[in-house]
Motif scaffolding. Structure first.
Motif, short mmCIF file in Angstrom:
data_model
loop_
_atom_site.label_atom_id
_atom_site.label_comp_id
_atom_site.label_asym_id
_atom_site.label_seq_id
_atom_site.Cartn_x
_atom_site.Cartn_y
_atom_site.Cartn_z
N MET A 1 -3.58 75.76 -47.03
CA MET A 1 -3.66 74.74 -45.99
C MET A 1 -2.62 73.66 -46.20
N ASN A 2 -2.41 73.24 -47.48
CA ASN A 2 -1.40 72.22 -47.74
C ASN A 2 -0.02 72.69 -47.31
N ASN A 3 0.30 73.99 -47.59
CA ASN A 3 1.60 74.52 -47.17
C ASN A 3 1.72 74.56 -45.66
N GLN A 4 0.60 74.77 -44.98
CA GLN A 4 0.62 74.81 -43.52
C GLN A 4 1.01 73.46 -42.93
N LEU A 5 0.70 72.36 -43.62
CA LEU A 5 0.99 71.01 -43.12
C LEU A 5 2.17 70.36 -43.82
N ALA A 6 2.88 71.11 -44.64
CA ALA A 6 4.01 70.53 -45.38
C ALA A 6 5.06 69.98 -44.41
N GLY A 7 5.53 68.77 -44.68
CA GLY A 7 6.55 68.16 -43.84
C GLY A 7 6.02 67.41 -42.64
N THR A 8 4.69 67.31 -42.51
CA THR A 8 4.12 66.62 -41.34
C THR A 8 4.57 65.16 -41.29
N GLY A 9 4.54 64.50 -42.43
CA GLY A 9 4.93 63.09 -42.46
C GLY A 9 6.37 62.88 -42.02
N ALA A 10 7.28 63.72 -42.51
CA ALA A 10 8.69 63.59 -42.12
C ALA A 10 8.88 63.85 -40.63
N LEU A 11 8.18 64.86 -40.10
CA LEU A 11 8.29 65.16 -38.67
C LEU A 11 7.69 64.04 -37.82
N GLY A 111 16.02 75.02 -29.94
CA GLY A 111 16.39 75.73 -31.16
C GLY A 111 16.28 74.89 -32.42
N ARG A 112 15.97 73.59 -32.26
CA ARG A 112 15.86 72.74 -33.45
C ARG A 112 14.66 73.09 -34.29
N GLN A 113 13.58 73.53 -33.65
CA GLN A 113 12.38 73.84 -34.42
C GLN A 113 12.60 75.03 -35.34
N GLU A 114 13.40 75.98 -34.90
CA GLU A 114 13.68 77.15 -35.74
C GLU A 114 14.45 76.73 -37.00
N LEU A 115 15.39 75.79 -36.84
CA LEU A 115 16.13 75.30 -37.99
C LEU A 115 15.22 74.55 -38.96
N LEU A 116 14.33 73.72 -38.40
CA LEU A 116 13.40 72.98 -39.25
C LEU A 116 12.44 73.92 -39.97
N SER A 117 12.01 74.96 -39.28
CA SER A 117 11.04 75.88 -39.88
C SER A 117 11.64 76.68 -41.03
N ALA A 118 12.98 76.74 -41.07
CA ALA A 118 13.63 77.44 -42.17
C ALA A 118 13.58 76.62 -43.46
N ALA A 119 13.25 75.33 -43.36
CA ALA A 119 13.14 74.46 -44.53
C ALA A 119 11.68 74.36 -44.94
N MET A 120 11.35 73.34 -45.72
CA MET A 120 9.99 73.17 -46.24
C MET A 120 9.10 72.51 -45.19
N VAL A 121 8.85 73.22 -44.12
CA VAL A 121 8.02 72.73 -43.03
C VAL A 121 6.92 73.74 -42.79
N GLY A 122 5.67 73.30 -42.86
CA GLY A 122 4.55 74.19 -42.66
C GLY A 122 4.40 74.64 -41.23
N ARG A 123 3.67 75.71 -41.04
CA ARG A 123 3.52 76.31 -39.72
C ARG A 123 2.81 75.37 -38.75
N ALA A 125 2.73 72.02 -39.08
CA ALA A 125 3.27 70.66 -39.17
C ALA A 125 3.83 70.14 -37.84
N PRO A 126 4.63 70.93 -37.09
CA PRO A 126 5.17 70.39 -35.84
C PRO A 126 4.10 69.98 -34.84
N LEU A 127 3.10 70.83 -34.64
CA LEU A 127 2.04 70.50 -33.70
C LEU A 127 1.25 69.28 -34.19
N THR A 128 0.97 69.22 -35.49
CA THR A 128 0.23 68.08 -36.05
C THR A 128 1.01 66.79 -35.88
N ALA A 129 2.32 66.83 -36.15
CA ALA A 129 3.14 65.63 -36.00
C ALA A 129 3.17 65.16 -34.55
N ALA A 130 3.26 66.10 -33.60
CA ALA A 130 3.27 65.74 -32.18
C ALA A 130 1.96 65.08 -31.77
#
Length: 530
Positions: A1-11, A111-123, A125-130
């Motif tokens: 679960m932690n990996n799923q939300l990794a990067g939420t704060g930065a996003l 296409g920016r989300q695909e680039l971000l997902s290639a880094a340390m961003v959990g699956r 994280a983008p929806l949670t940040a939004a």
């Protein structure tokens, strides 16, 4: 679960930074819609007798209940919740869908989300940040409303603030589902917007038939829940639990859908080509892309015109001999100082025509900014690499935007005339008479896209400011110099009033043409957005 939300704060920080202009404007519009009301209501209904007469009139007038809802109390706080609560909740819902879709589906389209997902961003994280960005905006709006109305009663202010914020979050969760289902941001916004419109229609239909708001249709709508919080009128705190339960259920669904799809994919993919019919020009392509949105706006404006036209007699009855209300309506309708019930009816129709035109400014901004969406989504570059010039490409979208705004105002005028049952031609002239101001705002949006595409989104702030000045400016008795900042303030108000001069129509139309020329010149000279 932690990996799923990794990067939420930065996003989240990135989302708040990107929204540092747009979100505060939306928050202020939502809050000021409510906070501008107590003073004007107090000046209009300053005595207990006047407020009792208002309650009696609203109980007997189904058309006005359909617009504003039932009144549950005679205090200034209760009247504020009645007059502005539903509309503030509606705007909070629109604000939320814009924020959520912008930071989910739009990021995937670009296409920016695909680039971000290639880094340390959990699956997740983008929806949670939004969603957290939407929560931040709704919490800020709720806090402003609560603080601004606390002097009228702390419990009522808190109930209204929480109700508006909860409404926004419910539609934010709905937008999160739409972002998973659809393949484009445009469809996600359209789907969520359709649900918001349906919620308003259901509430209006229920309130029109039930003076106490007890209709089953009202209880189906989240906007009906908002009015049943009954701020400043024996608050029903348990209604907030309905928002919490519905939002939680939608969030579970959104996260479940997000976990079952790849980035950029959707559950309702667009139909693959070839497209039916001919697409032999850039204009035909622009029409194909925008015709669905234009159809929705056209039907909405026709229906709104019929409703507002049918309200005219009820509105004049509600005003009666209340001098302050008459002054506000006549000032908004451009017929201050004249007398007679017919003059008041004309002033009300002119006011509704002006309000519909200001809402039409939102349509033209959205249609013009489709250029930005095509460019940032990298769909314009392949098109322009062929035998299609930039001016032809932009001209097609601008023709749809400017011609579409004329169409929806024409239909709004027809609706006003049909609803009122008198002088359809005069009602059409009233709405089309506001078209030059709509075109000026559309031309400003085009100039922002052409010259400074990074800040094209500021066109929404321009349209929102014009709407705010026209909506609450006369009620707040703002100086004419402030009201004149809006292009709508320079046009004659029809029907009725004095004979209009052609000078302001010509001046604003010429201004729009000059701004469009500058926009196309700037577009030709700059590089396409990366």
């Amino acid at each position: 679960m932690n990996n799923q939300l990794a990067g939420t704060g930065a996003l989240l920080r990135l989302a708040l930074r990107r929204d540092r202009v747009m979100a505060p404007v939306w928050i202020l519009v939502v809050a000021m819609l409510v906070l501008s009301l107590p003073g004007s209501l107090e000046s209009v209904y300053g005595t207990a007798a006047e407020r009792e007469r208002l309650l009696a009139t609203m109980t007997a007038n189904g058309s006005l209940r359909a617009l504003y809802g039932p009144v549950f109390g005679d205090s200034i706080g209760a009247l504020t919740a009645w007059r502005g609560g539903v509309f503030a909740g509606l705007l909070a819902g629109v604000m939320s869908l814009v924020i959520v879709v912008r930071h989910t589906r739009e990021e995937e389209e670009s296409g920016r989300q695909e680039l971000l997902s290639a880094a340390m961003v959990g699956r997740r994280a983008p929806l949670t940040a939004a969603l957290l960005a939407a929560l931040t905006a709704n919490a800020a709006a709720a806090l402003l409303v609560t603080a601004g109305l606390a002097g009228r009663g702390a419990a009522g202010a808190l109930a209204l603030g929480l109700g508006i914020g909860a409404t926004g979050m419910l539609f934010a969760a709905l937008a999160a589902i739409a972002a998973q289902l659809t393949e484009s941001a445009r469809l996600a916004k359209g789907l969520t917007g359709a649900f918001i419109g349906a919620a308003f229609v259901l509430r209006a239909a229920g309130d029109a038939g039930a003076p106490d708001g007890g209709s089953a249709l009202t209880w189906i709508s989240p906007l009906g829940w908002l009015e049943h919080v009954r701020a400043f009128a024996a608050e029903r705190w348990w209604v907030l639990a309905l928002f919490a339960a519905a939002s939680a259920a939608q969030l579970v669904a959104a996260y479940a859908l997000a976990a079952r799809r790849d980035v950029g994919m959707s559950f309702l993919p667009a139909r693959p080509g070839p497209a039916r019919g001919r697409l032999g020009s850039a204009g035909a392509l622009a029409w194909r892309l925008q015709r669905g949105a234009l159809l929705g706006w056209s039907l909405g404006f026709l229906a709104a015109g019929v409703v507002f036209g049918g309200m005219t007699d009820g509105a004049t009855e509600l005003v009666g001999d209340n001098a302050r209300t008459r002054e506000i309506i006549e000032r908004m309708g451009g017929q201050a100082g004249q007398a007679g019930q017919g003059v008041l009816a004309d002033a009300f129709l002119a006011t509704m025509a002006g309000m519909l035109a200001m809402v039409a400014a939102l349509y033209i901004v959205s249609a013009v900014l489709r250029l930005s969406a095509e460019e940032s989504g990298q769909r314009a570059e392949p098109l322009l690499a062929n035998a299609v010039g930039r001016l032809r490409w932009a001209g097609g979208h601008l023709a749809v935007a400017f011609g579409g705004s004329a169409l929806i105002l024409l239909l709004a005028g027809l609706g006003l005339g049909i609803g009122h049952g008198e002088d359809i031609g005069g009602a059409v002239a009233a709405t089309l008479g506001q078209l030059p101001a709509v075109w000026v705002i559309g031309a400003l949006a085009a100039l922002l896209h052409g010259a400074v595409p990074r800040f094209a989104v500021a066109a929404w702030a321009v349209a929102g400011a014009a709407l705010a000045l026209g909506w609450v400016g006369p009620a707040l008795n703002l100086p004419q110099a402030v009201l004149d900042l809006s292009p709508f303030a320079h046009l004659p108000k029809l029907p009725g009033g004095q004979d209009p001069s052609w000078a302001p129509f010509v001046a604003l139309t010429a201004s729009a043409a000059a701004l469009l020329a500058a926009a196309l010149t700037a577009l030709r000279r700059r590089d396409l957005a990366a």
